[in-house]
Design an enzyme around this catalytic site. Structure first.
Site, short mmCIF file in Angstrom:
data_model
loop_
_atom_site.label_atom_id
_atom_site.label_comp_id
_atom_site.label_asym_id
_atom_site.label_seq_id
_atom_site.Cartn_x
_atom_site.Cartn_y
_atom_site.Cartn_z
CE LYS A 1 -3.24 -4.87 0.67
NZ LYS A 1 -4.37 -3.99 0.28
CG ASP A 2 1.90 -5.60 1.49
OD1 ASP A 2 1.39 -5.17 0.44
OD2 ASP A 2 1.67 -5.13 2.60
NE ARG B 1 -6.70 -4.96 -6.22
CZ ARG B 1 -7.67 -4.48 -5.47
NH1 ARG B 1 -8.94 -4.64 -5.81
NH2 ARG B 1 -7.40 -3.82 -4.36
NE ARG B 2 -8.14 -0.95 -3.28
CZ ARG B 2 -7.40 -0.85 -2.18
NH1 ARG B 2 -6.56 0.17 -2.05
NH2 ARG B 2 -7.49 -1.76 -1.23
NE ARG C 1 2.71 6.55 -4.59
CZ ARG C 1 2.48 5.40 -5.20
NH1 ARG C 1 2.12 4.34 -4.48
NH2 ARG C 1 2.60 5.28 -6.51
NE ARG D 1 -2.99 4.83 1.50
CZ ARG D 1 -2.84 3.88 0.61
NH1 ARG D 1 -3.88 3.36 0.00
NH2 ARG D 1 -1.63 3.42 0.30
CB CYS E 1 5.48 -5.22 -13.70
SG CYS E 1 7.09 -5.95 -14.05
#
Length: 258
Positions: free
Chosen positions: A28-29, A77-78, A95, A101, A188
Site C-alpha cells: 500500500k506504500d 480513507r478511514r 501518526r 499509536r 493525492c
C-alpha cells in the site's frame, strides 16, 4: 509529507546503489511507477487485509462508542468511512509507528483508533484488537495486508531465490487494485479504497470506493472478471466510479492541494 513514494524512496536508492539486494515493502506504500532499474520480484500470500478498531475502555464495537467519540487515524480513507457510518465522531490526526499509536490511545488521547490488522498480526499484538471491520462495510486501502519484494531487474539469482514465496492469486488481486488506484491518479490526499478477491469460480471481484472527507458522498461499486484481465478491470471500475460522480470529488481535491 513528501508525496508519493515517501516510505520507499530511500530504500530504493539503496537498491540502485547495490547497498542492499532486496527490499520488503507494504504494497500500500509502493507507488504505481517504479524506478527503471527495479521491479517487484514477488508478492507473498496476503496477510489479513482488514482494518481493526482498538478502543480505550470497555467499548467493543464502533456503535458502542459514546457520542462525539474521539477517533485517531491519519488515513483520509478511514476518516471518510468512519464519518459515513457515524457523523458525530471527532476524527483526530494520529501518526507514528504502531507502538507510538497504541501508547497515545492508552494515555487517554483518544476513545479509539483504527489500524491495519496485518501490522498488529506481524508484531504479535493481536491481543490489542478490540474488533475487526468487514471489508463489506469498511473497504481497506489498496494493497493492504500484502507485502512486495523489490529488487534490481538484473539480479537474476535473487529473482530465482525468492520465486518460491510468490503467491500468484495475491499478486493478481494487488495488480487489479493498483490499476484502479493508478487510473484515479490517487497519489493525492483523497479517500480511496479498493479490495480484490477470488470467487469460487476462479474469477476475481474488485470493489472500489471514492469518498469525500466528511463521508457525506460515497461512490462505491464492484466489477467481476477473469484474473488475466486484472489491470483492465481496475481501469474499468475506476472509469465507472468517475462517471458516477467521483470525478467531481477528485477534481476538487486536485485543484485545491495538488
Amino acid at each position: 509529507m513528501g508525496g508519493k513514494g515517501l516510505f520507499v524512496k530511500e530504500i530504493e536508492e539503496a537498491l540502485i546503489d547495490r547497498r542492499v539486494d532486496l527490499a520488503v515493502h507494504s504494497m500500500k506504500d509502493v507507488p504505481a511507477e517504479l524506478p527503471q532499474q527495479l521491479t517487484i520480484g514477488c508478492i507473498p500470500e496476503r496477510g489479513d487485509p482488514r482494518d481493526v478498531l482498538v478502543t480505550n475502555g470497555d467499548y467493543k464495537y464502533l456503535d458502542d462508542l459514546p457520542e462525539e467519540a474521539r477517533i485517531g487515524t491519519s488515513s483520509l480513507r478511514r476518516q471518510s468511512q468512519l464519518l459515513a457510518l457515524r457523523s458525530d465522531f471527532k476524527i483526530e490526526t494520529l501518526r507514528g509507528n504502531l507502538d507510538t499509536r497504541l501508547k497515545k490511545l492508552k494515555s487517554g488521547n483518544f476513545d479509539a483508533i483504527v489500524l491495519a490488522a496485518a501490522g498488529l498480526h506481524r508484531m504479535g499484538w493481536e491481543g490489542e484488537i478490540t474488533s475487526y471491520f468487514s471489508p463489506d462495510e469498511f473497504l481497506p486501502a489498496i494493497g493492504q495486508g500484502a507485502l512486495g519484494i523489490e529488487l534490481r531487474k538484473d539480479n537474476d539469482d535473487m529473482m530465482e531465490l525468492i520465486a518460491s514465496i510468490h503467491d500468484e492469486q495475491t499478486a493478481v488481486c494487488v495488480r487489479a487494485e493498483r490499476s484502479f488506484l493508478d487510473r484515479l491518479e490517487g497519489g493525492c490526499q483523497v479517500p480511496i479504497g479498493g479490495y480484490c478477491t477470488y470467487d469460487q469460480d476462479g474469477r476475481i471481484m474488485l470493489t472500489g470506493l471514492v469518498g469525500t472527507l466528511d463521508g457525506k458522498e460515497m461512490y462505491r461499486d464492484s466489477i467481476t472478471g477473469r484474473p488475466e484481465d486484472a489491470e483492465q478491470l481496475g481501469r474499468e471500475l475506476a472509469d465507472k466510479l468517475l462517471s458516477m460522480g467521483a470525478k467531481k470529488i477528485l477534481e476538487e481535491v486536485y485543484g485545491n492541494s495538488c
